[in-house]
Design a protein around this motif. Sequence first.
Motif, PDB file in Angstrom:
ATOM      1  N   GLY A 109       0.822  -1.211   0.000  1.00 52.89           N
ATOM      2  CA  GLY A 109       0.000   0.000   0.000  1.00 52.89           C
ATOM      3  C   GLY A 109       0.850   1.253   0.000  1.00 52.89           C
ATOM      4  O   GLY A 109       0.565   2.212  -0.726  1.00 52.89           O
ATOM      5  N   PHE A 110       1.908   1.245   0.800  1.00 53.03           N
ATOM      6  CA  PHE A 110       2.812   2.392   0.859  1.00 53.03           C
ATOM      7  C   PHE A 110       3.472   2.634  -0.501  1.00 53.03           C
ATOM      8  O   PHE A 110       3.475   3.754  -1.013  1.00 53.03           O
ATOM      9  CB  PHE A 110       3.879   2.168   1.935  1.00 53.03           C
ATOM     10  N   VAL A 111       4.029   1.583  -1.101  1.00 54.59           N
ATOM     11  CA  VAL A 111       4.731   1.716  -2.384  1.00 54.59           C
ATOM     12  C   VAL A 111       3.769   2.180  -3.483  1.00 54.59           C
ATOM     13  O   VAL A 111       4.084   3.089  -4.257  1.00 54.59           O
ATOM     14  CB  VAL A 111       5.429   0.395  -2.768  1.00 54.59           C
ATOM     15  N   LEU A 112       2.591   1.572  -3.549  1.00 54.93           N
ATOM     16  CA  LEU A 112       1.624   1.967  -4.575  1.00 54.93           C
ATOM     17  C   LEU A 112       1.154   3.407  -4.378  1.00 54.93           C
ATOM     18  O   LEU A 112       1.048   4.174  -5.343  1.00 54.93           O
ATOM     19  CB  LEU A 112       0.430   1.010  -4.579  1.00 54.93           C
ATOM     20  N   PHE A 113       0.865   3.771  -3.128  1.00 55.10           N
ATOM     21  CA  PHE A 113       0.422   5.138  -2.875  1.00 55.10           C
ATOM     22  C   PHE A 113       1.500   6.141  -3.263  1.00 55.10           C
ATOM     23  O   PHE A 113       1.232   7.129  -3.949  1.00 55.10           O
ATOM     24  CB  PHE A 113       0.019   5.335  -1.410  1.00 55.10           C
ATOM     25  N   ARG A 114       2.747   5.895  -2.849  1.00 53.61           N
ATOM     26  CA  ARG A 114       3.836   6.823  -3.196  1.00 53.61           C
ATOM     27  C   ARG A 114       4.034   6.879  -4.711  1.00 53.61           C
ATOM     28  O   ARG A 114       4.282   7.940  -5.273  1.00 53.61           O
ATOM     29  CB  ARG A 114       5.148   6.437  -2.495  1.00 53.61           C
ATOM     30  N   PHE A 115       3.910   5.729  -5.376  1.00 55.44           N
ATOM     31  CA  PHE A 115       4.043   5.682  -6.831  1.00 55.44           C
ATOM     32  C   PHE A 115       3.045   6.633  -7.489  1.00 55.44           C
ATOM     33  O   PHE A 115       3.416   7.481  -8.306  1.00 55.44           O
ATOM     34  CB  PHE A 115       3.835   4.247  -7.330  1.00 55.44           C
ATOM     35  N   PHE A 116       1.772   6.508  -7.128  1.00 52.99           N
ATOM     36  CA  PHE A 116       0.743   7.354  -7.737  1.00 52.99           C
ATOM     37  C   PHE A 116       0.855   8.812  -7.289  1.00 52.99           C
ATOM     38  O   PHE A 116       0.587   9.723  -8.067  1.00 52.99           O
ATOM     39  CB  PHE A 116      -0.652   6.809  -7.460  1.00 52.99           C
ATOM     40  N   ASP A 117       1.256   9.039  -6.049  1.00 48.97           N
ATOM     41  CA  ASP A 117       1.376  10.398  -5.543  1.00 48.97           C
ATOM     42  C   ASP A 117       2.547  11.137  -6.193  1.00 48.97           C
ATOM     43  O   ASP A 117       2.455  12.328  -6.477  1.00 48.97           O
ATOM     44  CB  ASP A 117       1.537  10.383  -4.022  1.00 48.97           C
ATOM     45  N   ILE A 118       3.630  10.432  -6.447  1.00 44.15           N
ATOM     46  CA  ILE A 118       4.803  11.064  -7.064  1.00 44.15           C
ATOM     47  C   ILE A 118       4.625  11.192  -8.577  1.00 44.15           C
ATOM     48  O   ILE A 118       4.851  12.248  -9.163  1.00 44.15           O
ATOM     49  CB  ILE A 118       6.084  10.274  -6.729  1.00 44.15           C
ATOM     50  N   LEU A 119       4.203  10.120  -9.225  1.00 44.70           N
ATOM     51  CA  LEU A 119       4.074  10.107 -10.681  1.00 44.70           C
ATOM     52  C   LEU A 119       2.908  10.974 -11.166  1.00 44.70           C
ATOM     53  O   LEU A 119       2.987  11.585 -12.224  1.00 44.70           O
ATOM     54  CB  LEU A 119       3.903   8.671 -11.174  1.00 44.70           C
ATOM     55  N   LYS A 120       1.850  11.008 -10.386  1.00 47.12           N
ATOM     56  CA  LYS A 120       0.644  11.787 -10.694  1.00 47.12           C
ATOM     57  C   LYS A 120       0.116  11.551 -12.108  1.00 47.12           C
ATOM     58  O   LYS A 120       0.048  12.479 -12.924  1.00 47.12           O
ATOM     59  CB  LYS A 120       0.884  13.272 -10.458  1.00 47.12           C
ATOM     60  N   PRO A 121      -0.280  10.312 -12.422  1.00 48.18           N
ATOM     61  CA  PRO A 121      -0.888  10.077 -13.739  1.00 48.18           C
ATOM     62  C   PRO A 121      -2.246  10.786 -13.809  1.00 48.18           C
ATOM     63  O   PRO A 121      -2.817  11.154 -12.781  1.00 48.18           O
ATOM     64  CB  PRO A 121      -1.054   8.552 -13.780  1.00 48.18           C
ATOM     65  N   ILE A 139      -7.445  16.435  -2.549  1.00 49.13           N
ATOM     66  CA  ILE A 139      -8.121  15.545  -3.488  1.00 49.13           C
ATOM     67  C   ILE A 139      -7.167  14.715  -4.341  1.00 49.13           C
ATOM     68  O   ILE A 139      -7.462  13.554  -4.658  1.00 49.13           O
ATOM     69  CB  ILE A 139      -9.152  16.311  -4.363  1.00 49.13           C
ATOM     70  N   ASP A 140      -6.015  15.258  -4.723  1.00 47.92           N
ATOM     71  CA  ASP A 140      -5.101  14.460  -5.548  1.00 47.92           C
ATOM     72  C   ASP A 140      -4.546  13.268  -4.761  1.00 47.92           C
ATOM     73  O   ASP A 140      -4.373  12.183  -5.307  1.00 47.92           O
ATOM     74  CB  ASP A 140      -3.983  15.312  -6.151  1.00 47.92           C
ATOM     75  N   ASP A 141      -4.322  13.444  -3.464  1.00 52.45           N
ATOM     76  CA  ASP A 141      -3.840  12.320  -2.649  1.00 52.45           C
ATOM     77  C   ASP A 141      -4.952  11.318  -2.355  1.00 52.45           C
ATOM     78  O   ASP A 141      -4.681  10.119  -2.232  1.00 52.45           O
ATOM     79  CB  ASP A 141      -3.213  12.831  -1.356  1.00 52.45           C
ATOM     80  N   VAL A 142      -6.177  11.801  -2.256  1.00 50.06           N
ATOM     81  CA  VAL A 142      -7.312  10.887  -2.118  1.00 50.06           C
ATOM     82  C   VAL A 142      -7.388   9.977  -3.339  1.00 50.06           C
ATOM     83  O   VAL A 142      -7.541   8.756  -3.213  1.00 50.06           O
ATOM     84  CB  VAL A 142      -8.631  11.672  -1.916  1.00 50.06           C
ATOM     85  N   LEU A 143      -7.251  10.558  -4.510  1.00 47.95           N
ATOM     86  CA  LEU A 143      -7.313   9.753  -5.732  1.00 47.95           C
ATOM     87  C   LEU A 143      -6.102   8.817  -5.838  1.00 47.95           C
ATOM     88  O   LEU A 143      -6.252   7.662  -6.245  1.00 47.95           O
ATOM     89  CB  LEU A 143      -7.419  10.649  -6.965  1.00 47.95           C
ATOM     90  N   ALA A 144      -4.922   9.287  -5.465  1.00 53.18           N
ATOM     91  CA  ALA A 144      -3.732   8.418  -5.469  1.00 53.18           C
ATOM     92  C   ALA A 144      -3.940   7.247  -4.506  1.00 53.18           C
ATOM     93  O   ALA A 144      -3.600   6.095  -4.817  1.00 53.18           O
ATOM     94  CB  ALA A 144      -2.485   9.207  -5.086  1.00 53.18           C
ATOM     95  N   GLY A 145      -4.519   7.520  -3.342  1.00 53.02           N
ATOM     96  CA  GLY A 145      -4.818   6.454  -2.381  1.00 53.02           C
ATOM     97  C   GLY A 145      -5.849   5.479  -2.925  1.00 53.02           C
ATOM     98  O   GLY A 145      -5.730   4.267  -2.742  1.00 53.02           O
ATOM     99  N   PHE A 146      -6.849   6.010  -3.627  1.00 47.79           N
ATOM    100  CA  PHE A 146      -7.877   5.148  -4.205  1.00 47.79           C
ATOM    101  C   PHE A 146      -7.291   4.242  -5.286  1.00 47.79           C
ATOM    102  O   PHE A 146      -7.588   3.042  -5.332  1.00 47.79           O
ATOM    103  CB  PHE A 146      -9.027   5.988  -4.773  1.00 47.79           C
ATOM    104  N   LEU A 147      -6.445   4.796  -6.161  1.00 51.15           N
ATOM    105  CA  LEU A 147      -5.820   3.969  -7.199  1.00 51.15           C
ATOM    106  C   LEU A 147      -4.921   2.897  -6.579  1.00 51.15           C
ATOM    107  O   LEU A 147      -4.907   1.752  -7.030  1.00 51.15           O
ATOM    108  CB  LEU A 147      -5.035   4.836  -8.182  1.00 51.15           C
ATOM    109  N   ALA A 148      -4.179   3.276  -5.544  1.00 48.55           N
ATOM    110  CA  ALA A 148      -3.346   2.296  -4.835  1.00 48.55           C
ATOM    111  C   ALA A 148      -4.226   1.201  -4.234  1.00 48.55           C
ATOM    112  O   ALA A 148      -3.894   0.015  -4.300  1.00 48.55           O
ATOM    113  CB  ALA A 148      -2.532   2.988  -3.746  1.00 48.55           C
ATOM    114  N   TRP A 149      -5.373   1.596  -3.670  1.00 49.82           N
ATOM    115  CA  TRP A 149      -6.285   0.626  -3.065  1.00 49.82           C
ATOM    116  C   TRP A 149      -6.839  -0.332  -4.115  1.00 49.82           C
ATOM    117  O   TRP A 149      -6.896  -1.540  -3.880  1.00 49.82           O
ATOM    118  CB  TRP A 149      -7.428   1.340  -2.354  1.00 49.82           C
ATOM    119  N   VAL A 150      -7.247   0.182  -5.273  1.00 48.05           N
ATOM    120  CA  VAL A 150      -7.811  -0.664  -6.325  1.00 48.05           C
ATOM    121  C   VAL A 150      -6.802  -1.735  -6.739  1.00 48.05           C
ATOM    122  O   VAL A 150      -7.137  -2.927  -6.818  1.00 48.05           O
ATOM    123  CB  VAL A 150      -8.243   0.177  -7.554  1.00 48.05           C
TER     124      VAL A 150
END
Length: 161
Positions: A109-121, A139-150
Amino acid sequence: MDAYLKRLSLRNPLHLLAVGFGSGLVAKAPGTFGSLAALPLMAWGAWGLSTPVYIVMLVVGFALGVWCCQVASRAMGVHDHGGIVWDEFIGMGIALVAIPLSISSVVCGFVLFRFFDILKPWPIRWLDQHVGGGFGIMIDDVLAGFLAWVIQWGIFHYLIV
């Protein structure tokens, strides 16, 4: 500590919350340190609370984050300064919702969240660039967390039996 962070008062509970209880005050990679600081709190919540109560905790944390991040960014005179990391706390918490908790799931979860938060697709980058105020910070971190969760949910429900 940079000049913007010096404008905050850690005696102000909203400022203290915005900088993740001080975890956002590090000079290098404050978002990563904020996410690391969030792990014990969010893992405890995900493990110790029922999923509905944990989700309510995240929603309340989000609403509080909109407020405290707005107050802190105004005090600093800059939108979404790297030292504001409460958004990482909530994003990290979202990445752990209803996931079977283990060392590997928390690390994943940590790695995926940081990946999406840093890369910001897309659409994270679009939100980061076009939505202002405390809501925009969150909101951008909420979405990064959601993508990591999925992705994590798929991994732990379909690939790991």
